[in-house]
Design a protein around this motif. Structure first.
Motif, PDB file in Angstrom:
ATOM      1  N   VAL A 262     -10.181  23.864 -56.201  1.00  0.00           N
ATOM      2  CA  VAL A 262      -8.777  24.258 -56.105  1.00  0.00           C
ATOM      3  C   VAL A 262      -8.708  25.751 -56.405  1.00  0.00           C
ATOM      4  CG1 VAL A 262      -8.274  23.728 -58.538  1.00  0.00           C
ATOM      5  CG2 VAL A 262      -6.415  23.769 -56.862  1.00  0.00           C
ATOM      6  N   ARG A 263      -7.824  26.447 -55.711  1.00  0.00           N
ATOM      7  CA  ARG A 263      -7.664  27.901 -55.900  1.00  0.00           C
ATOM      8  C   ARG A 263      -6.239  28.179 -56.359  1.00  0.00           C
ATOM      9  NH1 ARG A 263     -10.353  32.647 -52.424  1.00  0.00           N
ATOM     10  NH2 ARG A 263      -9.090  34.435 -53.090  1.00  0.00           N
ATOM     11  N   TRP A 264      -6.117  28.985 -57.415  1.00  0.00           N
ATOM     12  CA  TRP A 264      -4.824  29.250 -58.041  1.00  0.00           C
ATOM     13  C   TRP A 264      -4.471  30.722 -57.921  1.00  0.00           C
ATOM     14  CZ3 TRP A 264      -0.564  26.999 -59.507  1.00  0.00           C
ATOM     15  CH2 TRP A 264       0.270  27.571 -60.469  1.00  0.00           C
ATOM     16  N   ARG A 265      -3.254  30.970 -57.443  1.00  0.00           N
ATOM     17  CA  ARG A 265      -2.747  32.336 -57.348  1.00  0.00           C
ATOM     18  C   ARG A 265      -1.884  32.625 -58.572  1.00  0.00           C
ATOM     19  NH1 ARG A 265       0.033  35.285 -52.062  1.00  0.00           N
ATOM     20  NH2 ARG A 265       0.016  37.389 -52.977  1.00  0.00           N
ATOM     21  N   TRP A 266      -2.283  33.627 -59.317  1.00  0.00           N
ATOM     22  CA  TRP A 266      -1.641  33.929 -60.585  1.00  0.00           C
ATOM     23  C   TRP A 266      -0.324  34.675 -60.413  1.00  0.00           C
ATOM     24  CZ3 TRP A 266      -3.402  31.728 -64.854  1.00  0.00           C
ATOM     25  CH2 TRP A 266      -4.744  31.330 -64.910  1.00  0.00           C
ATOM     26  N   GLN A 267       0.567  34.450 -61.366  1.00  0.00           N
ATOM     27  CA  GLN A 267       1.757  35.255 -61.573  1.00  0.00           C
ATOM     28  C   GLN A 267       1.871  35.518 -63.073  1.00  0.00           C
ATOM     29  OE1 GLN A 267       4.936  32.846 -60.073  1.00  0.00           O
ATOM     30  NE2 GLN A 267       4.478  33.259 -57.919  1.00  0.00           N
ATOM     31  N   LYS A 268       2.643  36.524 -63.447  1.00  0.00           N
ATOM     32  CA  LYS A 268       2.851  36.792 -64.861  1.00  0.00           C
ATOM     33  C   LYS A 268       3.398  35.547 -65.553  1.00  0.00           C
ATOM     34  CE  LYS A 268       5.199  39.865 -68.116  1.00  0.00           C
ATOM     35  NZ  LYS A 268       6.106  41.023 -68.298  1.00  0.00           N
ATOM     36  N   ASN A 269       2.836  35.241 -66.715  1.00  0.00           N
ATOM     37  CA  ASN A 269       3.226  34.093 -67.538  1.00  0.00           C
ATOM     38  C   ASN A 269       2.919  32.748 -66.900  1.00  0.00           C
ATOM     39  OD1 ASN A 269       4.067  35.519 -69.803  1.00  0.00           O
ATOM     40  ND2 ASN A 269       6.161  35.751 -69.030  1.00  0.00           N
ATOM     41  N   SER A 270       1.988  32.731 -65.953  1.00  0.00           N
ATOM     42  CA  SER A 270       1.460  31.445 -65.512  1.00  0.00           C
ATOM     43  C   SER A 270       0.237  31.112 -66.360  1.00  0.00           C
ATOM     44  CB  SER A 270       1.131  31.450 -64.016  1.00  0.00           C
ATOM     45  OG  SER A 270       0.235  32.488 -63.692  1.00  0.00           O
ATOM     46  N   PHE A 271      -0.026  29.813 -66.508  1.00  0.00           N
ATOM     47  CA  PHE A 271      -1.102  29.316 -67.357  1.00  0.00           C
ATOM     48  C   PHE A 271      -1.995  28.371 -66.577  1.00  0.00           C
ATOM     49  CE2 PHE A 271       1.303  30.916 -70.867  1.00  0.00           C
ATOM     50  CZ  PHE A 271       0.483  30.897 -71.998  1.00  0.00           C
ATOM     51  N   ALA A 272      -3.253  28.330 -66.967  1.00  0.00           N
ATOM     52  CA  ALA A 272      -4.184  27.295 -66.529  1.00  0.00           C
ATOM     53  C   ALA A 272      -4.801  26.664 -67.772  1.00  0.00           C
ATOM     54  CB  ALA A 272      -5.278  27.865 -65.633  1.00  0.00           C
ATOM     55  N   ILE A 273      -4.880  25.345 -67.769  1.00  0.00           N
ATOM     56  CA  ILE A 273      -5.536  24.587 -68.834  1.00  0.00           C
ATOM     57  C   ILE A 273      -6.652  23.803 -68.159  1.00  0.00           C
ATOM     58  CG2 ILE A 273      -5.217  22.904 -70.693  1.00  0.00           C
ATOM     59  CD1 ILE A 273      -2.111  23.352 -70.190  1.00  0.00           C
ATOM     60  N   TRP A 274      -7.901  23.994 -68.591  1.00  0.00           N
ATOM     61  CA  TRP A 274      -8.963  23.262 -67.913  1.00  0.00           C
ATOM     62  C   TRP A 274      -9.906  22.565 -68.876  1.00  0.00           C
ATOM     63  CZ3 TRP A 274      -9.124  28.631 -68.069  1.00  0.00           C
ATOM     64  CH2 TRP A 274     -10.287  29.238 -68.533  1.00  0.00           C
ATOM     65  N   ASP A 275     -10.479  21.496 -68.366  1.00  0.00           N
ATOM     66  CA  ASP A 275     -11.486  20.715 -69.079  1.00  0.00           C
ATOM     67  C   ASP A 275     -12.843  21.302 -68.716  1.00  0.00           C
ATOM     68  OD1 ASP A 275     -13.290  18.801 -70.033  1.00  0.00           O
ATOM     69  OD2 ASP A 275     -11.908  17.146 -69.646  1.00  0.00           O
ATOM     70  N   ASN A 276     -13.439  22.023 -69.650  1.00  0.00           N
ATOM     71  CA  ASN A 276     -14.696  22.720 -69.383  1.00  0.00           C
ATOM     72  C   ASN A 276     -15.883  21.762 -69.280  1.00  0.00           C
ATOM     73  OD1 ASN A 276     -15.899  25.499 -69.201  1.00  0.00           O
ATOM     74  ND2 ASN A 276     -17.047  24.819 -70.999  1.00  0.00           N
TER      75      ASN A 276
END
Length: 305
Positions: A262-276
């Protein structure tokens, strides 16, 4: 199409008025990994047991979660991440002195172009106990570029040919900070780093401690197998490197398959939470000399098995 997921998946659909704030709308982003959440505030989740429990369950299902418009404080960022477990400091990137556990990953005009992050990797596998996961915030991002890609490594393992699964069963591998972050350091400093963090040894296929999934657990920090050179794999003293090296490169290449990403395009104050424990990721460095500033809280994990 977006759908509403009750925070307790096996609970009835009735929602009391005092807990409606924990209802979350979930939009899966691909067929294999990633979902965007709506109706959740991570600052609230740092204090609200039900909301945090809902997010954690969704994380185990989708492996990486995304939220936008999270105008929360650094203290709330750290407090939310700390609900998953103790936070770690990074030996190379350093931390925020005012918010222990928060690492600033700032690429600005005063920085030299750096390319070490341009590799699919699982954070900190050179540690004996790699991170459980991380919570990453975008502080500033280019108008275009600077996306991040995540990969479902449980799916990568599941779709391996059966003879490869048999071949790698029981294999273990080394992971090195010296050969990655340390590679650009002067020799003495590199040796000091390795002395502080000796190469870690992990199974090539790990078991996720909460979901029970089998996960392909090799990445850009992996240097070699440690138990491949056996009579079953090598004939007449043939050097182990060709067969083992080719197999390791093949396994590492699985993370580059788009169907697992999956590819995520960032914006200010966006978050990603991932299971490493079940993913890899890749910070796309296509934006230089534009500015990209991120802040990450990494959560200490356990020893892979």
């Amino acid at each position: 199409m977006a759908k509403t997921v009750h925070p307790r998946g096996d609970a009835p659909a009735l929602v009391r008025p005092d807990v409606r704030r924990t209802s979350i709308t979930v939009e899966p982003l691909t067929c294999t990994i990633g979902a965007e959440l709506f109706g959740a505030n991570l600052g609230v989740a740092a204090r609200d047991d039900d909301l945090f429990a809902a997010i954690k369950q969704l994380l185990l299902r989708y492996k990486v979660l995304f939220l936008r418009d999270q105008d929360i404080t650094r203290a709330e960022h750290v407090a939310f991440a700390a609900r998953f477990g103790l936070l770690e400091d990074h030996p190379v990137l350093g931390g925020d002195p005012d918010h222990p556990g928060l690492v600033r990953i700032y690429k600005d005009l005063d920085s030299k172009p750096e390319h070490y992050e341009n590799a699919l990797h699982c954070d900190g596998t050179w540690r004996e106990c790699p991170p459980m996961g991380a919570v990453l915030r975008c502080v500033e991002t280019p108008d275009v570029g600077g996306d991040t890609i995540w990969v479902n490594m449980a799916e990568a393992y599941r779709r391996l040919p059966e003879h490869i699964k048999t071949q790698i069963s029981g294999l273990r591998a080394r992971h090195s900070v010296e050969a990655s972050f340390g590679a650009v350091m002067p020799t003495e400093q590199r040796h000091k780093l390795k002395a502080q963090y000796p190469d870690a040894e992990h199974p090539v296929v790990r078991t996720h401690p909460e979901t029970g999934e089998q996960v392909l657990f090799v990445n850009a920090f992996t240097t070699h197998f440690v138990n491949h050179h056996t009579p079953e794999n090598v004939r007449f003293g043939q050097d182990h490197a060709p067969g083992a090296g080719n197999l390791l490169n093949y396994l590492i290449s699985q993370a580059a398959i788009p169907e697992y990403q999956v590819r995520w395009r960032w914006q200010k104050n966006s978050f990603a939470i991932w299971d490493n424990r079940s993913t890899q990721h890749y910070a796309v460095q296509d934006y230089w000399p534009a500015v990209r500033k991120m802040e990450r809280a990494g959560i200490i994990g356990d020893s892979p098995f």
